[in-house]
Design a protein around this motif. Structure first.
Motif, PDB file in Angstrom:
ATOM      1  N   ARG A  67      60.812   0.990  43.227  1.00  0.00           N
ATOM      2  CA  ARG A  67      59.794  -0.158  42.808  1.00  0.00           C
ATOM      3  C   ARG A  67      59.013  -0.971  43.856  1.00  0.00           C
ATOM      4  N   HIS A  68      58.483  -0.018  44.562  1.00  0.00           N
ATOM      5  CA  HIS A  68      57.978  -0.533  45.716  1.00  0.00           C
ATOM      6  C   HIS A  68      56.513  -1.131  45.139  1.00  0.00           C
ATOM      7  N   PRO A  69      56.368  -2.332  45.759  1.00  0.00           N
ATOM      8  CA  PRO A  69      55.188  -3.079  45.080  1.00  0.00           C
ATOM      9  C   PRO A  69      53.857  -2.325  45.027  1.00  0.00           C
ATOM     10  N   ALA A  70      53.657  -1.376  46.125  1.00  0.00           N
ATOM     11  CA  ALA A  70      52.392  -0.792  46.147  1.00  0.00           C
ATOM     12  C   ALA A  70      52.098   0.683  45.385  1.00  0.00           C
ATOM     13  N   ILE A  71      53.347   0.944  44.491  1.00  0.00           N
ATOM     14  CA  ILE A  71      53.273   1.957  43.626  1.00  0.00           C
ATOM     15  C   ILE A  71      52.100   1.569  42.549  1.00  0.00           C
ATOM     16  N   GLY A  72      51.227   2.802  41.972  1.00  0.00           N
ATOM     17  CA  GLY A  72      50.236   2.388  41.434  1.00  0.00           C
ATOM     18  C   GLY A  72      49.130   1.681  41.781  1.00  0.00           C
ATOM     19  N   ARG A  73      49.067   1.007  43.031  1.00  0.00           N
ATOM     20  CA  ARG A  73      47.837   0.228  43.454  1.00  0.00           C
ATOM     21  C   ARG A  73      47.002   1.449  44.273  1.00  0.00           C
TER      22      ARG A  73
ATOM     23  N   ALA B 110      32.798   5.029  46.095  1.00  0.00           N
ATOM     24  CA  ALA B 110      32.903   3.687  45.676  1.00  0.00           C
ATOM     25  C   ALA B 110      34.272   2.825  46.378  1.00  0.00           C
ATOM     26  N   GLU B 111      33.886   1.716  46.858  1.00  0.00           N
ATOM     27  CA  GLU B 111      34.748   0.803  47.166  1.00  0.00           C
ATOM     28  C   GLU B 111      35.669   0.079  46.507  1.00  0.00           C
ATOM     29  N   SER B 112      35.242   0.040  45.113  1.00  0.00           N
ATOM     30  CA  SER B 112      36.035  -0.607  44.156  1.00  0.00           C
ATOM     31  C   SER B 112      37.473   0.027  43.908  1.00  0.00           C
ATOM     32  N   VAL B 113      38.365  -1.010  43.705  1.00  0.00           N
ATOM     33  CA  VAL B 113      39.942  -0.649  43.758  1.00  0.00           C
ATOM     34  C   VAL B 113      40.411  -0.631  42.302  1.00  0.00           C
ATOM     35  N   GLY B 114      41.144   0.150  41.646  1.00  0.00           N
ATOM     36  CA  GLY B 114      41.730   0.105  40.493  1.00  0.00           C
ATOM     37  C   GLY B 114      43.360   0.292  40.623  1.00  0.00           C
ATOM     38  N   ARG B 115      43.945   0.527  39.605  1.00  0.00           N
ATOM     39  CA  ARG B 115      45.388   0.331  39.515  1.00  0.00           C
ATOM     40  C   ARG B 115      45.960   1.081  38.418  1.00  0.00           C
ATOM     41  N   ILE B 116      46.938   1.843  38.460  1.00  0.00           N
ATOM     42  CA  ILE B 116      47.807   2.587  37.665  1.00  0.00           C
ATOM     43  C   ILE B 116      48.889   1.668  37.049  1.00  0.00           C
ATOM     44  N   HIS B 117      48.815   1.745  35.650  1.00  0.00           N
ATOM     45  CA  HIS B 117      49.767   1.105  35.218  1.00  0.00           C
ATOM     46  C   HIS B 117      50.853   1.764  34.137  1.00  0.00           C
ATOM     47  N   ARG B 118      51.963   1.605  33.905  1.00  0.00           N
ATOM     48  CA  ARG B 118      52.800   2.277  32.931  1.00  0.00           C
ATOM     49  C   ARG B 118      52.904   1.516  31.466  1.00  0.00           C
TER      50      ARG B 118
ATOM     51  N   VAL C  76      26.812   6.912  31.754  1.00  0.00           N
ATOM     52  CA  VAL C  76      27.814   8.081  31.370  1.00  0.00           C
ATOM     53  C   VAL C  76      28.435   8.615  32.628  1.00  0.00           C
ATOM     54  N   ALA C  77      29.450   8.034  33.046  1.00  0.00           N
ATOM     55  CA  ALA C  77      30.028   8.722  34.444  1.00  0.00           C
ATOM     56  C   ALA C  77      31.352   9.256  34.152  1.00  0.00           C
ATOM     57  N   ILE C  78      31.742  10.031  35.312  1.00  0.00           N
ATOM     58  CA  ILE C  78      33.085  10.664  34.981  1.00  0.00           C
ATOM     59  C   ILE C  78      33.643  10.346  36.475  1.00  0.00           C
ATOM     60  N   LEU C  79      35.065  10.507  36.378  1.00  0.00           N
ATOM     61  CA  LEU C  79      35.648  10.469  37.582  1.00  0.00           C
ATOM     62  C   LEU C  79      36.674  11.665  37.756  1.00  0.00           C
ATOM     63  N   SER C  80      36.312  12.531  38.697  1.00  0.00           N
ATOM     64  CA  SER C  80      37.143  13.810  38.865  1.00  0.00           C
ATOM     65  C   SER C  80      37.555  13.807  40.314  1.00  0.00           C
ATOM     66  N   HIS C  81      37.284  12.843  41.333  1.00  0.00           N
ATOM     67  CA  HIS C  81      37.985  13.162  42.808  1.00  0.00           C
ATOM     68  C   HIS C  81      38.565  11.506  42.552  1.00  0.00           C
ATOM     69  N   LEU C  82      40.105  11.888  42.511  1.00  0.00           N
ATOM     70  CA  LEU C  82      40.901  10.664  42.353  1.00  0.00           C
ATOM     71  C   LEU C  82      41.562  10.502  43.791  1.00  0.00           C
ATOM     72  N   PHE C  83      41.958   9.235  43.914  1.00  0.00           N
ATOM     73  CA  PHE C  83      42.789   8.759  45.190  1.00  0.00           C
ATOM     74  C   PHE C  83      43.741   7.739  44.893  1.00  0.00           C
ATOM     75  N   GLY C  84      44.795   7.670  46.041  1.00  0.00           N
ATOM     76  CA  GLY C  84      45.861   6.374  45.671  1.00  0.00           C
ATOM     77  C   GLY C  84      46.807   6.430  44.692  1.00  0.00           C
ATOM     78  N   GLY C  85      47.303   5.460  44.441  1.00  0.00           N
ATOM     79  CA  GLY C  85      48.560   5.286  43.685  1.00  0.00           C
ATOM     80  C   GLY C  85      50.035   5.343  44.283  1.00  0.00           C
ATOM     81  N   ALA C  86      49.874   6.049  45.416  1.00  0.00           N
ATOM     82  CA  ALA C  86      51.351   6.169  46.472  1.00  0.00           C
ATOM     83  C   ALA C  86      50.758   6.226  47.685  1.00  0.00           C
TER      84      ALA C  86
END
Ligand SMILES: Cc1cc2nc3c(=O)[nH]c(=O)nc-3n(C[C@H](O)[C@H](O)[C@H](O)COP(=O)(O)OP(=O)(O)OC[C@H]3O[C@@H](n4cnc5c(N)ncnc54)[C@H](O)[C@@H]3O)c2cc1C
Ligand code: SF4
Lengths: 122, 509
Positions: free
Chosen positions: B278-284, B365-373, B442-452
Motif C-alpha cells: 500500500r505504498h502511497p507512490a504505487i501507481g503514481r 512530455a512533463e505531464s504526469v498521470g496516474r494508474i488506478h485499479r 490522434v496521438a499514441i503512447l508507446s513509451h511508458l514510464f513510472g507507476g513504481a
C-alpha cells in the motif's frame, strides 16, 4: 461499413473483400468492449444523417449518393465522441480492407499469408 | 522442471507448482535483460509470462492478427483524460520487444543528472556511477543484440527522403541503430519480425535461459506475490488460455532468493496492490512520450511500407524543444483511420497511398498521470497533456511537416482537427496556430514510464535505486515502472541496462 469504404474506379471497396468472414472472426474473437464500441459506432453512423445532410432517416434508408455524402461528412466531424466512434469504425473496416490481396496488389504490396493463430504449447 | 517451457494448463489439471532461485514476472525488455543476466551467473531463473510464446514463423501477417495475438487487450487500452489516446503494449513472451522497432539509443547524460538532482538517484553510490554502469551494460548489450545501423539496401524511399529533408534544412540526423541483424527491410516490425532479424527477447534470451537450466511459464498472468512475513517468497495466479480466455488451473512458483516484477508500467503497480502493498507512490508518476504522425504526399511513389519500419531519426530538437523526429511505416490497414473523411472522399485519399510517407515525432512530455485499479481489478491510466506539452506536440507536427516539404513533398496531411485536411508548403506556418486541445490530435503512447518509481525519498518512491521494493524483502521491480522521468529517447536500451545494473546489485556485484 460498405458506405465508409465504397468501391471506386481506382480501388476495390470493402464489399469486394470477405467482409462476412471478417465480421464472423471479429464476433467470435474480439473482446466484448471492442465489439460493444463497434456496435455503438454503427448506431452513431445510422442515426446521424439528420445532422450531417439534414435527412431525417437512418443511414440504411438513404439513397446511394446521400449515403456517400453522409459518410464523407461524418468522417470529417470534429465533435469528439462522434469522431472517436467513426475512428473505431474506420479502424475495424481498415483491418478487413487492408489485408485483402487485391487491395494490397493495387497498393504495390505483397499479399499476406494466412495468420497462423498458433503458439508454442511445449 | 529445469530447462523447460510450460504453457496453458486447463482447470481440470492439478495446480502447477515449481521452484526457482529467482522468479521474474514479465518477459519484456526489463524482465528479459534481468533474467538472462542471472541465468549466466548460474542461478535457476523462472520467467512467468501472461502471454503465449509465439515463434517468429507463427507471428501473424496481418494487423488484425497482430492485435489479436500479440497485443495487450488488442491494443485497445486508452488513456482516460481530455482525450482517449491508445496505449500500445504487447502481451506475449518477449513483451513489447516483439512488436517494437528495436531502436537502440544510449541514455543521455542529462537523464542521470536529472535523476540525481530531482530524485537523489546515484548519490548513495557516488556521482556518475549509475551512468557509467548503465553505459557499460549498454555497450555490452549492443554487441549481444547485434545493434546495427539500418543497412542501405533496407532503407526504402521514405527513410532516404527524411534524410534528404533534414540535410536541406541543415539539421543533424542519422539512420537508426537497432537491435537488428541484417534487416531485410520488410517493414513489418510492428507485427513482429517473421524473418528473425530483430533480436527481441523471445528470440535471444528466452531460449538461452532455458538452455542454462531456467524455465518459462507462459499464458500465466501473475495475480500476486506471496510473502512469508516481510519476505517475498513466490508468485501465484491462474493460467489463461490465449485464444478462448478460458481460465485454467492455478499455479504457484516459489522463489528461494527473490521475486522480480517486470510486467510494465501499467501492470506492475496492479500486482503490487494485489499483493497487499500500500505504498502511497504505487501507481503514481506515470509519464510517457506521446507521439503523432504526419503524412507527406509526394509526386512520385514512396511505397513507405517497403524498407525498415523506422529507419531514420533526429535528436537535433531533443535538448532544446524536447522533440524527437522519426520515420514510421504505418501498415495499410491503419492508414484510413489516420485520414479524415468517409465514403468516396476517403477512397480518393486512400488511392494516393503509394505517394504517402508517414513520419512521426514523440515528445518528452512533463505531464504526469496516474494508474488506478478499477473495481474489477483492471488498470486504467489517467493522463492528459498540459498546455506546455501540447505546444511541444504541435511544434513537433510543424517540424515534421517542414522536413517533408524540404524533402520535396507537395503537400502534408497534418492530422490536426480544425485544420484543413491537406496543406501546401506556403501554409506550413498555420500549424503553429492550430488548436492545443488534445482532442484535436490522434496521438499514441508507446513509451511508458513510472507507476513504481525508484528514488532516495522513501515517501515518494516505491523502490530504492537498486529496484528493491520498500517495506519488504526480496522483491524488486526492474521494468520501465521504476523510471522516474521521461528520457527523450527510445527507452528499451535504458530499461535493459538498468535491469542489468539491478541484477548485478542483487548478486552483490
Ligand atoms: C509499437 C511500439 C514500438 C516501440 N519501439 C521502440 C523502439 O524502437 N525502441 C525502444 O527503445 N523502445 C520502443 N518501444 C518501447 C519499448 O518497447 C518499451 O518501452 C519496453 O519494451 C518496455 O519494457 P518493459 O519491460 O517495461 O515492458 P514490456 O516489454 O511491455 O514487458 C512486460 C511483459 O510483462 C507481461 N505481463 C504483464 N502483466 C503480467 C502478469 N500479471 N503476469 C505475468 N506477465 C505479465 C506482458 O505480457 C509483457 O510481456 C516501442 C513500443 C511500442 C508499443
Ligand atoms: S524491417 Fe522487416 S526485416 Fe527489418 S527488423 Fe523489421 S520486420 Fe525484421
Amino acid at each position: 461499413m460498405c458506405a465508409l469504404y465504397p468501391r471506386t474506379e481506382a480501388l476495390p471497396g470493402i464489399e469486394d473483400t470477405d467482409l462476412d468472414g471478417f465480421l464472423r472472426e471479429l464476433r467470435s474473437e474480439a473482446p466484448l468492449l471492442l465489439r460493444f464500441g463497434l456496435f455503438v459506432a454503427a448506431l452513431v453512423f445510422h442515426l446521424t444523417p439528420l445532422f450531417t445532410i439534414g435527412r431525417p432517416f437512418p443511414a440504411f434508408l438513404l439513397p446511394k449518393e446521400q449515403l456517400d455524402r453522409h459518410a464523407a461528412r461524418l468522417g470529417e466531424c470534429q465533435w469528439y465522441w462522434i469522431k472517436q466512434a467513426i475512428f473505431l469504425l474506420k479502424l475495424a473496416c481498415g483491418l478487413c480492407w487492408g489485408r485483402n490481396p487485391v487491395v494490397r496488389e493495387r497498393m504495390g504490396l505483397a499479399p499476406y499469408g494466412p495468420d497462423s493463430n498458433g503458439w508454442r504449447q511445449k | 522442471m529445469r530447462g523447460t517451457h510450460v504453457s496453458f494448463r486447463s482447470a481440470v489439471e492439478p495446480a502447477f507448482e515449481a521452484e526457482a532461485d529467482v522468479v521474474v514476472v514479465g518477459s519484456g525488455a526489463g524482465g528479459g535483460a534481468f533474467a538472462s543476466y542471472l541465468a549466466r551467473q548460474g542461478l535457476v531463473v523462472g520467467v512467468v509470462e501472461a502471454g503465449p510464446w509465439i515463434e517468429p514463423e507463427q507471428y501473424p501477417h496481418s494487423v488484425y492478427g497482430a492485435m489479436r495475438d500479440l497485443m495487450d487487450d488488442w491494443g485497445m487500452q486508452v488513456t482516460l483524460g481530455r482525450a482517449f489516446w491508445p496505449i500500445v503494449q504487447a502481451r506475449v513472451v518477449g513483451g513489447t520487444t516483439v512488436i517494437n522497432s528495436a531502436i537502440c539509443v544510449r541514455t543521455p547524460a542529462d537523464v542521470f543528472d536529472r535523476w540525481e538532482r530531482e530524485f537523489g538517484i546515484g548519490r548513495g553510490s557516488g556521482r556518475g556511477r549509475l551512468a557509467e554502469r548503465v553505459w557499460m551494460h549498454q555497450e555490452a548489450l549492443e554487441k549481444e543484440l547485434s545493434a546495427e545501423e539500418v543497412p542501405l539496401e533496407a532503407l526504402g524511399r521514405s527513410n532516404a527522403l527524411a534524410m534528404k529533408g533534414a540535410r536541406a534544412l541543415g539539421y543533424e540526423s542519422h539512420y537508426m541503430t537497432r537491435y537488428v541483424e541484417r534487416c531485410a527491410g520488410s517493414g513489418q516490425c510492428l507485427q513482429g519480425c517473421r524473418k528473425r532479424r530483430k533480436r527481441s527477447v523471445n528470440v535471444v534470451w528466452i531460449p538461452e535461459i532455458i538452455e542454462r537450466g531456467g524455465f518459462i511459464v507462459s499464458c500465466a498472468p501473475v495475480e500476486s506475490v506471496t510473502f512469508e512475513g516481510r519476505r517475498a517468497v513466490g508468485v501465484r495466479g491462474r493460467f489463461l488460455h490465449p485464444k478462448t480466455r478460458e481460465r485454467g488451473s492455478s499455479f504457484q512458483i516459489r522463489a528461494k532468493r527473490a521475486v522480480v516484477l517486470a510486467a510494465s508500467p501499467t501492470k506492475t503497480p496492479l500486482i503490487l496492490w494485489q499483493s497487499g502493498l500500500r505504498h502511497p507512490a504505487i501507481g503514481r508518476f506515470f509519464r510517457a512520450h506521446p507521439g503523432t504522425g504526419v503524412f507527406g504526399v509526394y509526386e512520385h511513389e514512396v511505397d513507405h511500407n517497403i524498407g525498415a519500419t523506422q529507419g531514420w531519426s533526429t535528436l537535433a530538437f531533443r535538448d532544446r524543444l524536447g522533440i524527437k523526429l522519426e520515420t514510421l511505416h504505418i501498415p495499410l490497414e491503419l492508414v484510413a483511420s489516420r485520414l479524415a473523411g468517409g465514403g468516396r472522399t476517403l477512397m480518393e485519399r486512400l488511392a494516393r497511398y503509394r505517394f504517402f510517407a508517414m513520419w512521426c515525432h514523440s515528445i518528452r512530455a512533463e505531464s504526469v498521470g496516474r494508474i488506478h485499479r478499477t473495481f474489477f481489478g483492471k488498470g486504467i491510466v489517467r493522463y492528459t497533456l498540459n498546455k506546455e506539452d501540447m505546444r511541444r506536440l504541435r511544434e513537433g507536427v510543424y517540424l515534421v511537416a517542414r522536413t517533408h516539404f524540404a524533402a520535396g513533398a507537395q503537400s502534408v496531411i497534418p492530422g490536426i482537427g480544425g485544420m484543413p485536411f491537406e496543406i501546401g508548403p506556403h501554409e506550413v506556418e498555420r500549424i503553429r496556430e492550430a488548436s492545443l486541445d488534445p482532442r484535436a490530435y490522434v496521438a499514441i503512447l508507446s513509451h511508458l514510464f513510472g507507476g513504481a518509481v525508484m528514488g532516495a525519498d522513501p515517501r515518494s518512491s516505491v523502490t530504492d535505486e537498486g529496484g528493491r521494493v520498500r517495506d519488504c524483502d526480496g522483491l524488486l521491480v526492474v521494468d520501465a515502472s521504476v523510471i522516474p522521468s521521461v528520457l527523450g529517447v527510445n527507452p528499451q536500451h535504458t530499461i535493459m541496462a538498468l535491469a542489468r545494473c539491478f541484477a548485478e546489485e542483487l548478486l552483490g556485484g
